[in-house]
Design a protein around this motif. Structure first.
Motif, short mmCIF file in Angstrom:
data_model
loop_
_atom_site.label_atom_id
_atom_site.label_comp_id
_atom_site.label_asym_id
_atom_site.label_seq_id
_atom_site.Cartn_x
_atom_site.Cartn_y
_atom_site.Cartn_z
N ILE A 1 37.11 44.22 33.06
CA ILE A 1 38.15 43.92 32.09
C ILE A 1 37.55 44.06 30.70
O ILE A 1 36.44 43.59 30.45
CB ILE A 1 38.76 42.51 32.33
N THR A 2 38.28 44.72 29.82
CA THR A 2 37.79 44.93 28.47
C THR A 2 38.26 43.80 27.54
O THR A 2 39.09 42.96 27.93
CB THR A 2 38.31 46.26 27.90
N ASN A 3 37.74 43.81 26.33
CA ASN A 3 38.16 42.82 25.34
C ASN A 3 39.66 42.88 25.10
O ASN A 3 40.30 41.87 24.81
CB ASN A 3 37.42 43.03 24.02
N GLY A 4 40.21 44.07 25.21
CA GLY A 4 41.64 44.24 24.99
C GLY A 4 42.49 43.88 26.19
O GLY A 4 43.73 43.93 26.11
N GLY A 5 41.86 43.54 27.30
CA GLY A 5 42.61 43.13 28.48
C GLY A 5 42.87 44.24 29.48
O GLY A 5 43.51 44.01 30.51
N SER A 6 42.40 45.44 29.20
CA SER A 6 42.56 46.53 30.16
C SER A 6 41.68 46.28 31.37
O SER A 6 40.56 45.80 31.24
CB SER A 6 42.19 47.86 29.52
N THR A 7 42.20 46.61 32.55
CA THR A 7 41.47 46.36 33.78
C THR A 7 41.32 47.63 34.60
O THR A 7 42.14 48.55 34.52
CB THR A 7 42.18 45.29 34.63
N ASN A 8 40.27 47.65 35.38
CA ASN A 8 40.04 48.71 36.35
C ASN A 8 39.55 48.09 37.65
O ASN A 8 38.79 47.12 37.62
CB ASN A 8 39.00 49.71 35.85
N PHE A 9 39.99 48.66 38.75
CA PHE A 9 39.61 48.13 40.06
C PHE A 9 39.16 49.26 40.96
O PHE A 9 39.65 50.38 40.88
CB PHE A 9 40.80 47.42 40.72
N ALA A 10 38.24 48.93 41.85
CA ALA A 10 37.89 49.86 42.91
C ALA A 10 39.12 50.03 43.81
O ALA A 10 39.88 49.09 44.02
CB ALA A 10 36.72 49.33 43.72
N ASP A 11 39.29 51.24 44.34
CA ASP A 11 40.45 51.50 45.20
C ASP A 11 40.50 50.54 46.37
O ASP A 11 41.58 50.13 46.82
CB ASP A 11 40.41 52.95 45.70
N SER A 12 39.35 50.15 46.87
CA SER A 12 39.29 49.32 48.07
C SER A 12 39.80 47.90 47.84
O SER A 12 40.08 47.18 48.81
CB SER A 12 37.85 49.26 48.61
N VAL A 13 39.92 47.48 46.58
CA VAL A 13 40.36 46.11 46.31
C VAL A 13 41.68 46.03 45.57
O VAL A 13 42.19 44.93 45.33
CB VAL A 13 39.27 45.32 45.53
N LYS A 14 42.22 47.17 45.20
CA LYS A 14 43.49 47.17 44.47
C LYS A 14 44.58 46.48 45.27
O LYS A 14 44.71 46.70 46.47
CB LYS A 14 43.91 48.61 44.14
N GLY A 15 45.32 45.62 44.59
CA GLY A 15 46.37 44.88 45.24
C GLY A 15 45.92 43.59 45.89
O GLY A 15 46.75 42.77 46.28
#
Length: 123
Positions: free
Chosen positions: A51-65
């Motif tokens: 998660i960035t300072n601006g609140g943007s997030t990224n997830f590994a495909d295996s954990v999305k959802g």
């Protein structure tokens, strides 16, 4: 110097939930990303979520959802909520904070790691 203190790992049955916390202290100037990596036995460390300072997030495909990441800027703490855990989520989870992109160019690169917390999911 950045210090990271992780908590929240443990043993849980498949389908269960855990919440990891990571509190950062020390020299946190211009850190713009916080996140979690994991390393299972015999495997390379992989990014789980960030998660960035601006609140943007990224997830590994295996954990999305299933996993969510959040941060409390006032407490310099990042959280990883893990739901519907699976045996393949078993790993040591490491907190990570750092600088990326233009911030790293301006302030210099920074990568700091926590000591790791074990998450074990039984089937």
């Amino acid at each position: 110097q950045v210090q990271l203190v992780e908590s929240g790992g443990g043993l849980v049955q498949a389908g269960g939930s855990l919440r990891l916390s990571c509190a950062a202290s020390g020299s946190l100037v211009s850190i713009n990303v916080m996140g979690w990596y994991r390393q299972a036995p015999g495997k390379q460390r992989e990014s789980v979520a960030e998660i960035t300072n601006g609140g943007s997030t990224n997830f590994a495909d295996s954990v999305k959802g299933r996993f969510t990441i959040s941060r409390d800027n006032a407490k310099n703490t990042v959280y990883l909520q893990m739901n519907d855990l699976k045996p393949e989520d078993t790993a040591v989870y490491y907190c990570h904070v750092g600088r990326t992109g233009i911030i790293a160019t301006l302030w210099g690169p920074l990568d700091s790691w926590g000591q790791g917390t074990q998450v074990t999911v039984s089937s």
